[in-house]
Write a protein that holds these residues in place. Structure first.
Motif, PDB file in Angstrom:
ATOM      1  N   LEU A  30       0.778  -1.281   0.027  1.00  0.00           N
ATOM      2  CA  LEU A  30       0.577  -0.012  -0.022  1.00  0.00           C
ATOM      3  C   LEU A  30       1.102   1.442  -0.067  1.00  0.00           C
ATOM      4  CD1 LEU A  30      -2.601  -1.377   2.935  1.00  0.00           C
ATOM      5  CD2 LEU A  30      -2.831  -1.301   0.069  1.00  0.00           C
ATOM      6  N   THR A  31       0.388   2.530  -0.129  1.00  0.00           N
ATOM      7  CA  THR A  31       1.102   3.861  -0.519  1.00  0.00           C
ATOM      8  C   THR A  31      -0.568   4.461  -0.197  1.00  0.00           C
ATOM      9  OG1 THR A  31       2.383   3.408  -2.347  1.00  0.00           O
ATOM     10  CG2 THR A  31       2.224   5.625  -1.039  1.00  0.00           C
ATOM     11  N   LEU A  32      -0.533   4.483   1.170  1.00  0.00           N
ATOM     12  CA  LEU A  32      -1.926   5.913   1.844  1.00  0.00           C
ATOM     13  C   LEU A  32      -1.009   6.668   2.762  1.00  0.00           C
ATOM     14  CD1 LEU A  32      -4.642   2.837   1.787  1.00  0.00           C
ATOM     15  CD2 LEU A  32      -3.955   4.650   0.539  1.00  0.00           C
ATOM     16  N   ASP A  33      -1.749   7.685   2.807  1.00  0.00           N
ATOM     17  CA  ASP A  33      -1.196   8.895   4.016  1.00  0.00           C
ATOM     18  C   ASP A  33      -2.390   9.407   4.613  1.00  0.00           C
ATOM     19  OD1 ASP A  33      -0.472  11.522   4.767  1.00  0.00           O
ATOM     20  OD2 ASP A  33       0.704  11.157   2.694  1.00  0.00           O
ATOM     21  N   LEU A  34      -2.235   9.130   5.653  1.00  0.00           N
ATOM     22  CA  LEU A  34      -3.533  10.331   6.780  1.00  0.00           C
ATOM     23  C   LEU A  34      -2.483  11.198   7.964  1.00  0.00           C
ATOM     24  CD1 LEU A  34      -5.428   6.743   8.150  1.00  0.00           C
ATOM     25  CD2 LEU A  34      -6.209   8.192   6.289  1.00  0.00           C
ATOM     26  N   THR A  35      -1.819  11.264   7.309  1.00  0.00           N
ATOM     27  CA  THR A  35      -0.546  12.674   7.842  1.00  0.00           C
ATOM     28  C   THR A  35      -1.446  13.778   8.287  1.00  0.00           C
ATOM     29  OG1 THR A  35       0.275  13.206   6.040  1.00  0.00           O
ATOM     30  CG2 THR A  35       1.459  10.957   7.118  1.00  0.00           C
ATOM     31  N   ARG A  36      -1.247  14.566   7.336  1.00  0.00           N
ATOM     32  CA  ARG A  36      -2.028  15.759   7.602  1.00  0.00           C
ATOM     33  C   ARG A  36      -3.634  16.137   7.241  1.00  0.00           C
ATOM     34  NH1 ARG A  36       1.690  18.222  10.090  1.00  0.00           N
ATOM     35  NH2 ARG A  36      -0.025  20.255  10.887  1.00  0.00           N
ATOM     36  N   GLY A  37      -4.053  17.247   7.407  1.00  0.00           N
ATOM     37  CA  GLY A  37      -5.658  17.499   7.811  1.00  0.00           C
ATOM     38  C   GLY A  37      -5.453  18.181   6.352  1.00  0.00           C
ATOM     39  N   GLY A 346     -14.619  19.403  12.587  1.00  0.00           N
ATOM     40  CA  GLY A 346     -13.222  19.670  12.906  1.00  0.00           C
ATOM     41  C   GLY A 346     -12.266  18.668  11.651  1.00  0.00           C
ATOM     42  N   TYR A 347     -11.560  18.124  11.881  1.00  0.00           N
ATOM     43  CA  TYR A 347     -10.746  17.846  10.624  1.00  0.00           C
ATOM     44  C   TYR A 347      -9.941  16.611  11.384  1.00  0.00           C
ATOM     45  CZ  TYR A 347     -10.955  20.650   6.124  1.00  0.00           C
ATOM     46  OH  TYR A 347     -11.512  20.750   5.294  1.00  0.00           O
ATOM     47  N   PHE A 348     -10.173  16.475  12.909  1.00  0.00           N
ATOM     48  CA  PHE A 348      -8.785  15.264  13.126  1.00  0.00           C
ATOM     49  C   PHE A 348     -10.312  14.180  13.690  1.00  0.00           C
ATOM     50  CE2 PHE A 348      -6.003  18.779  12.007  1.00  0.00           C
ATOM     51  CZ  PHE A 348      -6.024  18.205  11.449  1.00  0.00           C
ATOM     52  N   ILE A 349      -9.408  13.467  14.411  1.00  0.00           N
ATOM     53  CA  ILE A 349     -10.157  12.056  15.676  1.00  0.00           C
ATOM     54  C   ILE A 349      -8.482  11.730  16.471  1.00  0.00           C
ATOM     55  CG2 ILE A 349     -10.433   9.337  15.755  1.00  0.00           C
ATOM     56  CD1 ILE A 349     -12.247   9.964  13.491  1.00  0.00           C
ATOM     57  N   SER A 350      -8.936  12.348  17.296  1.00  0.00           N
ATOM     58  CA  SER A 350      -7.782  11.952  18.262  1.00  0.00           C
ATOM     59  C   SER A 350      -8.127  10.594  18.879  1.00  0.00           C
ATOM     60  CB  SER A 350      -7.322  12.770  19.618  1.00  0.00           C
ATOM     61  OG  SER A 350      -6.321  12.336  20.235  1.00  0.00           O
ATOM     62  N   LEU A 351      -7.124   9.401  18.492  1.00  0.00           N
ATOM     63  CA  LEU A 351      -6.976   7.796  18.798  1.00  0.00           C
ATOM     64  C   LEU A 351      -5.934   7.110  19.935  1.00  0.00           C
ATOM     65  CD1 LEU A 351      -7.278   4.665  18.082  1.00  0.00           C
ATOM     66  CD2 LEU A 351      -5.899   5.181  16.560  1.00  0.00           C
ATOM     67  N   ASP A 352      -6.159   7.214  20.962  1.00  0.00           N
ATOM     68  CA  ASP A 352      -5.378   6.393  22.144  1.00  0.00           C
ATOM     69  C   ASP A 352      -5.243   5.250  21.993  1.00  0.00           C
ATOM     70  OD1 ASP A 352      -5.271   8.946  23.178  1.00  0.00           O
ATOM     71  OD2 ASP A 352      -6.938   9.356  24.548  1.00  0.00           O
ATOM     72  N   VAL A 353      -3.674   4.424  22.300  1.00  0.00           N
ATOM     73  CA  VAL A 353      -3.577   3.213  22.335  1.00  0.00           C
ATOM     74  C   VAL A 353      -3.149   2.728  23.282  1.00  0.00           C
ATOM     75  CG1 VAL A 353      -3.533   2.901  19.401  1.00  0.00           C
ATOM     76  CG2 VAL A 353      -1.542   3.777  21.228  1.00  0.00           C
ATOM     77  N   LEU A 392      -5.385  11.146  13.787  1.00  0.00           N
ATOM     78  CA  LEU A 392      -5.967  10.590  12.589  1.00  0.00           C
ATOM     79  C   LEU A 392      -6.098  11.762  11.635  1.00  0.00           C
ATOM     80  CD1 LEU A 392      -7.418   7.595  13.425  1.00  0.00           C
ATOM     81  CD2 LEU A 392      -4.821   7.514  12.643  1.00  0.00           C
ATOM     82  N   ALA A 393      -6.192  11.653  10.388  1.00  0.00           N
ATOM     83  CA  ALA A 393      -7.132  12.785   9.416  1.00  0.00           C
ATOM     84  C   ALA A 393      -7.591  11.867   8.027  1.00  0.00           C
ATOM     85  CB  ALA A 393      -5.116  13.248   9.145  1.00  0.00           C
ATOM     86  N   PRO A 394      -8.923  12.107   8.657  1.00  0.00           N
ATOM     87  CA  PRO A 394      -9.547  11.083   7.603  1.00  0.00           C
ATOM     88  C   PRO A 394      -9.889  12.188   6.200  1.00  0.00           C
ATOM     89  CG  PRO A 394     -10.731  11.339   9.362  1.00  0.00           C
ATOM     90  CD  PRO A 394      -9.688  12.372   9.662  1.00  0.00           C
ATOM     91  N   SER A 395      -9.345  13.598   6.177  1.00  0.00           N
ATOM     92  CA  SER A 395     -10.088  14.165   4.747  1.00  0.00           C
ATOM     93  C   SER A 395      -9.587  13.843   4.075  1.00  0.00           C
ATOM     94  CB  SER A 395      -9.480  15.844   5.591  1.00  0.00           C
ATOM     95  OG  SER A 395      -8.799  16.093   5.656  1.00  0.00           O
ATOM     96  N   LEU A 396      -8.229  13.681   3.415  1.00  0.00           N
ATOM     97  CA  LEU A 396      -7.573  14.067   2.011  1.00  0.00           C
ATOM     98  C   LEU A 396      -8.037  12.515   1.060  1.00  0.00           C
ATOM     99  CD1 LEU A 396      -5.730  15.706   0.275  1.00  0.00           C
ATOM    100  CD2 LEU A 396      -3.993  14.750   0.943  1.00  0.00           C
ATOM    101  N   PRO A 397      -7.809  10.905   2.374  1.00  0.00           N
ATOM    102  CA  PRO A 397      -8.103  10.237   0.911  1.00  0.00           C
ATOM    103  C   PRO A 397      -9.815   9.637   0.863  1.00  0.00           C
ATOM    104  CG  PRO A 397      -6.826   9.588   3.099  1.00  0.00           C
ATOM    105  CD  PRO A 397      -7.047  11.066   3.144  1.00  0.00           C
ATOM    106  N   PRO A 398      -9.590   9.782  -0.843  1.00  0.00           N
ATOM    107  CA  PRO A 398     -10.938   8.525  -0.787  1.00  0.00           C
ATOM    108  C   PRO A 398     -11.716   7.710   0.396  1.00  0.00           C
ATOM    109  CG  PRO A 398      -9.924   8.184  -2.614  1.00  0.00           C
ATOM    110  CD  PRO A 398      -8.985   9.155  -1.384  1.00  0.00           C
TER     111      PRO A 398
END
Length: 424
Positions: A30-37, A346-353, A392-398
């Motif tokens: 894969l080549t997927l990007d969730l880095t920025r909003g 907003g543009y983000f989801i905060s994930l705590d692991v 997590l930044a869900p906005s950019l990818p389809p």
């Protein structure tokens, strides 16, 4: 039964299964990007009409100003009035600038550092130490500014109503504490919106430093994911009524509304603060891009037009956020290895692991071709003391790519959690 309750035999079986899933994930290359909003291409297309505005022969503001020429530090009233109405602020206390509000925030810190604020005894660079309050998790670019100037950044835990005010009120008893970062509506990365009570406490609290400032970065004030827009509290009015008229530096922009990098930024504050800012900004430059401001004013037309555009953005973003939350629940909900925010804007989801595994999750994702924001990015100096938070930044990818990426992230979270459980 959560993962931490598994006996050795069951944990071994689970680990074998999740390792096999991870190997399958890596095999997909894969080549997927969730880095920025970043806004998606679809969102950017919403505002393409602005590229033809204001028009070849249309370059005068409503008051007759020729927007092609120099001058006008405060920006044209056409866009200032529209934004002031949208945010419930007096137009005379709103300045319109260029590009991103981050630029103005950098200027504000720079001016205070070099020359002091209008309430300072001396420039901040001459203080023995400057400390700054940083609600965490928070916005990495905020922290980068105060890091650059060498400020000591103090963590303030976030609650569902905003920063923990008991902690804030204790820390501001120190005169070295000169300010605080905030994203008060749909915060980055938590999605938390400050309650009215928190806004009033921040406005009214006593501080040891007479030049204490709160950077009120309302970047997401109208970025709803639903049919409802949030209440924007007039903190300028609240602080003035409480006897602290210069406390807030209120920021906003069109960066994720029209086209990023070519939008309009806004700075709202007391008259005294704006005069102080202008005394240096007038030397730094000779006025903003008024043609661009006129184009934005004509594109939005009014607040109703602005909100109609934001509903288009919500229509694009909301399904992505819904899919991320659904996948997190389906893949992780039964194991007790993660918690996450469920923002309404907003543009983000905060994930705590699991504590101590965020860096490992990011590493595993990278090896599987999924780019995540580096663990610790939402903390000053990029150091999360618990190594648990991932933005997590869900906005950019389809949506189709987002589903693959999030399923992969969930696999990495489970693998890292299993490794931690086996080692303990």
């Amino acid at each position: 039964m959560t993962l931490r309750d598994y006996d050795a035999e069951r944990l071994a079986a689970f680990t074998k299964d999740i390792n096999a899933k991870y190997d399958e994930l890596k095999a997909r290359n894969l080549t997927l990007d969730l880095t920025r909003g970043k806004p998606s291409a679809e969102q950017l297309d919403f505002s393409n009409a602005i590229l033809a505005l204001p028009g070849v022969d249309d370059y005068h503001a409503a008051d007759g100003t020729d927007c092609r020429n120099y001058g006008g530090l405060t920006g044209i009233k056409d866009i200032r009035a529209l934004w002031a109405e949208a945010l419930g602020l007096p137009v005379d206390n709103v300045i319109a600038g260029d590009a991103s509000s981050l630029n103005i925030m950098f200027d504000l810190i720079s001016f205070a550092f070099m020359f002091g604020t209008n309430d300072s005894e001396r420039p901040w660079r001459d203080e023995p130490k400057v400390k700054w309050l940083c609600p965490v998790p928070g916005y990495d670019r905020h922290f980068s500014i105060t890091e650059l100037f060498g400020f000591e950044m103090l963590h303030v835990p976030m609650t569902d109503d905003g920063p923990d005010m008991a902690v804030v009120k204790e820390l501001v008893k120190d005169p070295a504490v000169k300010g605080m970062w905030t994203v008060p509506i749909f915060g980055n990365p938590t999605g938390v919106t400050f309650s009215e009570a928190t806004c009033k406490e921040l406005a009214a609290m006593d501080t040891a430093a007479p030049d204490f400032r709160i950077i009120w970065d309302n970047a997401y004030a109208i970025h709803t994911l639903t049919d409802e827009f949030p209440v924007v509290y007039n903190v300028l009015e609240l602080s003035a009524a409480a006897g602290h008229p210069n406390r807030f530096w209120f920021m906003s922009s069109t960066s994720k509304i029209t086209h990023a990098g070519s939008g309009v930024s806004f700075f709202a504050s007391s008259t005294a603060n704006l005069d102080w800012y202008a005394s240096y900004a007038n030397i730094r430059g000779i006025g903003p891009n008024k043609i661009n401001q006129l184009a934005h004013a004509k594109y939005f037309q009014d607040v109703a037009g602005l909100k109609a555009l934001m509903q288009k953005h919500a229509g694009s973003l909301a399904p992505k956020f819904e899919r991320v939350l659904t996948i997190l629940e389906e893949r992780l909900g039964d194991y007790g290895v993660a918690t996450w925010t469920k923002p309404k804007g907003g543009y983000f989801i905060s994930l705590d692991v699991v504590d101590g595994t965020a860096s490992r999750v990011v590493e595993l994702a990278k090896e599987a071709g999924i780019a995540l924001t580096a663990a610790g990015s939402s903390y000053p100096l990029k150091q999360d003391p618990n190594d648990r938070n991932i933005r997590l930044a869900p906005s950019l990818p389809p949506v189709s790519e987002l589903e693959i990426a999030m399923d992969g992230v969930a696999t990495c979270v489970l693998k890292a959690a299993a490794e931690k459980a086996a080692a303990s």
